[in-house]
Scaffold this active site. Structure first.
Site, short mmCIF file in Angstrom:
data_model
loop_
_atom_site.label_atom_id
_atom_site.label_comp_id
_atom_site.label_asym_id
_atom_site.label_seq_id
_atom_site.Cartn_x
_atom_site.Cartn_y
_atom_site.Cartn_z
N SER A 1 4.58 -5.32 3.27
CA SER A 1 3.63 -5.18 3.79
C SER A 1 2.89 -6.19 2.78
O SER A 1 3.15 -7.90 2.39
CB SER A 1 3.12 -4.09 3.96
OG SER A 1 1.90 -4.14 4.87
N LEU A 2 1.06 -5.81 2.78
CA LEU A 2 0.99 -7.16 1.01
C LEU A 2 1.42 -7.13 0.42
O LEU A 2 1.28 -8.28 -0.53
CB LEU A 2 0.05 -5.36 0.51
CG LEU A 2 -1.18 -5.69 0.01
CD1 LEU A 2 -0.48 -5.72 -1.78
CD2 LEU A 2 -1.99 -7.11 -0.29
N GLN B 1 0.78 -1.38 -0.12
CA GLN B 1 0.21 -0.08 -0.07
C GLN B 1 0.63 1.21 -0.26
O GLN B 1 1.73 1.53 0.53
CB GLN B 1 -0.49 0.28 1.61
CG GLN B 1 -1.93 0.41 1.00
CD GLN B 1 -2.94 0.08 2.01
OE1 GLN B 1 -3.16 -0.61 2.59
NE2 GLN B 1 -4.16 1.08 2.19
N GLN C 1 2.53 -10.52 11.14
CA GLN C 1 2.29 -9.33 10.67
C GLN C 1 1.91 -8.65 10.71
O GLN C 1 2.19 -6.99 9.84
CB GLN C 1 2.66 -9.69 8.62
CG GLN C 1 2.95 -8.85 8.16
CD GLN C 1 2.28 -9.11 6.36
OE1 GLN C 1 1.37 -8.08 6.35
NE2 GLN C 1 2.78 -9.09 5.45
N HIS D 1 0.65 -2.67 11.53
CA HIS D 1 2.10 -3.29 12.12
C HIS D 1 2.31 -2.28 13.75
O HIS D 1 3.75 -2.03 14.37
CB HIS D 1 2.82 -3.00 10.98
CG HIS D 1 2.93 -2.66 9.87
ND1 HIS D 1 3.33 -4.63 9.50
CD2 HIS D 1 2.57 -2.50 8.27
CE1 HIS D 1 2.76 -4.41 8.23
NE2 HIS D 1 2.76 -4.21 7.51
N ARG E 1 -8.25 -9.28 4.74
CA ARG E 1 -6.83 -8.56 5.47
C ARG E 1 -7.87 -6.92 5.57
O ARG E 1 -7.34 -5.87 6.59
CB ARG E 1 -5.50 -8.48 4.86
CG ARG E 1 -4.51 -8.00 5.71
CD ARG E 1 -3.09 -8.44 4.32
NE ARG E 1 -1.96 -8.12 5.10
CZ ARG E 1 -1.78 -6.42 5.04
NH1 ARG E 1 -1.84 -5.53 4.36
NH2 ARG E 1 -0.66 -6.20 5.86
#
Length: 294
Positions: A89-90, A11, A238, A189, A114
Site C-alpha cells: 500500500s503506502l 499503514q 492502487q 482499496h 493521498r
C-alpha cells in the site's frame, strides 16, 4: 549469488517513537528538514507525540514514507542495492523512491495528498479476517455487492473493504478464527474510493516518473516492471485496487529472490510473508542498529 528484495511496510506498521535513532543523525537531518518544509509539521515531533498522533492517517503515511526513505538512503550509503523492490500500500511509494522512479520531494507531496484524501474518506469500512476458508470467502464476496478483497496478505490473512452492510454480511457468513473491523476512516482499496482516486489522479498526472533502476512489483499487478508509464498507471489504480501481497510474495522466488529485507518500522511484512514462502531468508531494517557498523 544471493538475490535480495527490499519490501516496505504501509499503514499499520507505525508506532510511537518509530525512527527515534534517526532524528539526530546528520545524514538524516536534511530529509527531516525537507519533509517539514513540505508538510508544515515535524516528523520526529509527531512520532514522539505521546497522544499517538502518528496513528492518525494524516500523519501516519508521511511519517512512514520519510523514515523508510531515510533508511533507503542509509542502505545505499553502505553500498547495498536490491535486485527487486515492492511496498505494501503506502510502502509502494517508498519502493518507487528506492528504485529511482520518484524524487523524495515528489513522492512526499503525493503521499501528503493521498493521506489527506484518505483521511477525508468517510464511506464504508474495512475488516480483517484470519483463519478462514478461502473458497467460502471468495464465494461470499462474489455473491455480495459492494464488498471486495482489499488486502490479500497470505493464505490465512486478508482484509475486506466495502459498505458497512456488505462487510458485516461477509463477516457473518464466512467462518473464521477471527474477524475484526479496522479503525480506519473509509473503505480503502475498494471502488468506494473512486472519488478520492479521481482527485488524486489530478496530482499524480503532473508528477514526472523516471524508468526504474530496479524492477518494481506493484500492488495491483505483481509482475516486475521498470517502465515509468506502466509504474505510474499501476500506482493510479492502487487507491481503488487490491493489495495483492500474497502474489507478490510468491513472485519473489520465481524471480530468483532468496533474501527479503523489510525496510521500515515493525515486522509486519516478514511476519505475513513467512507463511507464504517459508524458504525465503527474511530480515528487518527498522533503525540504525539493524544497519550495523558502516
Amino acid at each position: 549469488m544471493t538475490k535480495t528484495a527490499w519490501v516496505f511496510p504501509g499503514q499499520g506498521s507505525q508506532s510511537m517513537g518509530m525512527g527515534a535513532d534517526l532524528y539526530e543523525l546528520p545524514a538524516a537531518k536534511g530529509k527531516f528538514a525537507q519533509a517539514e518544509q513540505i508538510l508544515g509539521w515535524s516528523v520526529p515531533e509527531i512520532c514522539r507525540s505521546e497522544d499517538d498522533k502518528v496513528s492518525n492517517t494524516l500523519y501516519t503515511q508521511p511519517c512512514l514514507y520519510t523514515i523508510e526513505s531515510i533508511l533507503v538512503d542509509l542502505l545505499h550509503d553502505r553500498g547495498q542495492q536490491p535486485d527487486l523492490v515492492a511496498g505494501h500500500s503506502l510502502g509502494e511509494y517508498v519502493a518507487l523512491y528506492a528504485a529511482g522512479v520518484l524524487e523524495f520531494e515528489a513522492g512526499l507531496r503525493l503521499v501528503k495528498r493521498r493521506a489527506e484524501l484518505m483521511e477525508q474518506a468517510s464511506e464504508g469500512i474495512m475488516a480483517a479476517l484470519l483463519g478462514f476458508d478461502r473458497a467460502q470467502l471468495e464465494q461470499q464476496i462474489a455473491e455480495t455487492p459492494d464488498v471486495v478483497l482489499a488486502n490479500d496478505n497470505n493464505a490465512g490473512q486478508v482484509v475486506i473493504s466495502g459498505t458497512v452492510a456488505a462487510v458485516e454480511s461477509v463477516m457473518a457468513n464466512v467462518k473464521s478464527k477471527r474477524a475484526v473491523k479496522l479503525n480506519v476512516s473509509g473503505a480503502f482499496h475498494s471502488p468506494l474510493m473512486a472519488e478520492a482516486a479521481a482527485e488524486f489522479q489530478q496530482v499524480l498526472s503532473a508528477v514526472e516518473f523516471q524508468p526504474a533502476r530496479i524492477p518494481v512489483l506493484s500492488n495491483v499487478e505483481p509482475t516486475p516492471a521498470t517502465d515509468a508509464d506502466i509504474l505510474k498507471a499501476r500506482l493510479a489504480q492502487q487507491m481503488t485496487g487490491s493489495v495483492r501481497w500474497r502474489e507478490i510474495t510468491l513472485a519473489l522466488p520465481e524471480a530468483g529472490i532468496d533474501r527479503v529485507v523489510e525496510v521500515g518500522p515493525g515486522k509486519v511484512l516478514t511476519g505475513i510473508m513467512k507463511r507464504t514462502c517459508s524458504d525465503l531468508r527474511l530480515e528487518n531494517v527498522g533503525g540504525l542498529a539493524d544497519l550495523g557498523e558502516e
